[in-house]
Scaffold this motif. Structure first.
Motif, PDB file in Angstrom:
ATOM      1  N   THR A   1       1.299   3.942  -3.071  1.00 16.40           N
ATOM      2  CA  THR A   1       1.060   5.369  -2.851  1.00 16.40           C
ATOM      3  C   THR A   1       2.248   6.187  -3.351  1.00 16.40           C
ATOM      4  O   THR A   1       2.064   7.209  -4.004  1.00 16.40           O
ATOM      5  CB  THR A   1       0.793   5.650  -1.353  1.00 16.40           C
TER       6      THR A   1
ATOM      7  N   THR B   1       0.840  -1.199   0.000  1.00 20.92           N
ATOM      8  CA  THR B   1       0.000   0.000   0.000  1.00 20.92           C
ATOM      9  C   THR B   1       0.873   1.246   0.000  1.00 20.92           C
ATOM     10  O   THR B   1       0.628   2.185  -0.763  1.00 20.92           O
ATOM     11  CB  THR B   1      -0.951  -0.012   1.212  1.00 20.92           C
TER      12      THR B   1
ATOM     13  N   SER C   1      -3.017   2.884  -7.029  1.00 21.39           N
ATOM     14  CA  SER C   1      -3.679   2.151  -5.956  1.00 21.39           C
ATOM     15  C   SER C   1      -2.942   0.822  -5.799  1.00 21.39           C
ATOM     16  O   SER C   1      -2.188   0.407  -6.682  1.00 21.39           O
ATOM     17  CB  SER C   1      -5.148   1.893  -6.298  1.00 21.39           C
TER      18      SER C   1
END
Length: 163
Positions: A84, A80, A89
């Motif tokens: 970022t 994640t 995503s």
């Protein structure tokens, strides 16, 4: 390959695959890890790609992700956070990375961590210390992944390295 191995040559006691075209490809472009990985995955999948045309143009964000994953082999990356940083995503990152490289970011980094573990074992590092250095929770976890990747235990590898 040099970028993945930290500047050290990988030494194999004997060939584990006979692929003259892949060997020529690696020797002609030793610093182009992306095209080497794609060529190896193509060989593993049973597909052939023309190697004379050079690497396919790819998303520079995926190249930066590969550099980021290669930069910290001491733990599994937080996808994640990596996504970022890349402006994607998590799902977009996984799909794009898999499409461009041929495996998921997790699988790619796991192989890089195991390759680094092999180098540490060749240097004579203890197995438990190697497991910790490449980010595995314990020696058993490292053992399981090492054996699945290389068809031998870390101890057997270390014992046979100097034969």
């Amino acid at each position: 390959m040099v970028a993945l191995t930290g500047g050290e040559a990988i030494e194999f006691g004997r060939p584990f695959v006979v692929a003259p075209a892949l060997r020529r490809h690696i020797l002609s472009r030793p610093d182009d890890l992306d095209s080497i990985v794609v060529a190896m995955l193509g060989l593993a999948a049973g597909t052939k790609r023309p190697t004379g045309s050079g690497p396919e143009p790819g998303d520079p964000r995926i190249t930066r992700v590969m550099e980021r994953l290669r930069g910290d082999l001491s733990r599994a990356a937080d996808l994640t956070a990596v996504a970022t940083e890349a402006g994607l995503s998590r799902e977009q990152l996984i799909r794009s990375f898999t499409r461009q490289v041929g495996c998921s970011p997790y699988a790619w980094q796991l192989q890089a961590r195991l390759a680094h573990g092999r180098r540490l074992l060749v240097r004579g590092e203890p197995i438990a210390a190697t497991a910790a250095a490449v980010g595995f929770a314990d020696q058993a976890h490292f053992h399981k992944h090492f054996r699945a990747a290389y068809a031998m235990t870390p101890g057997a590898f270390q014992n046979n390295v100097n034969i």
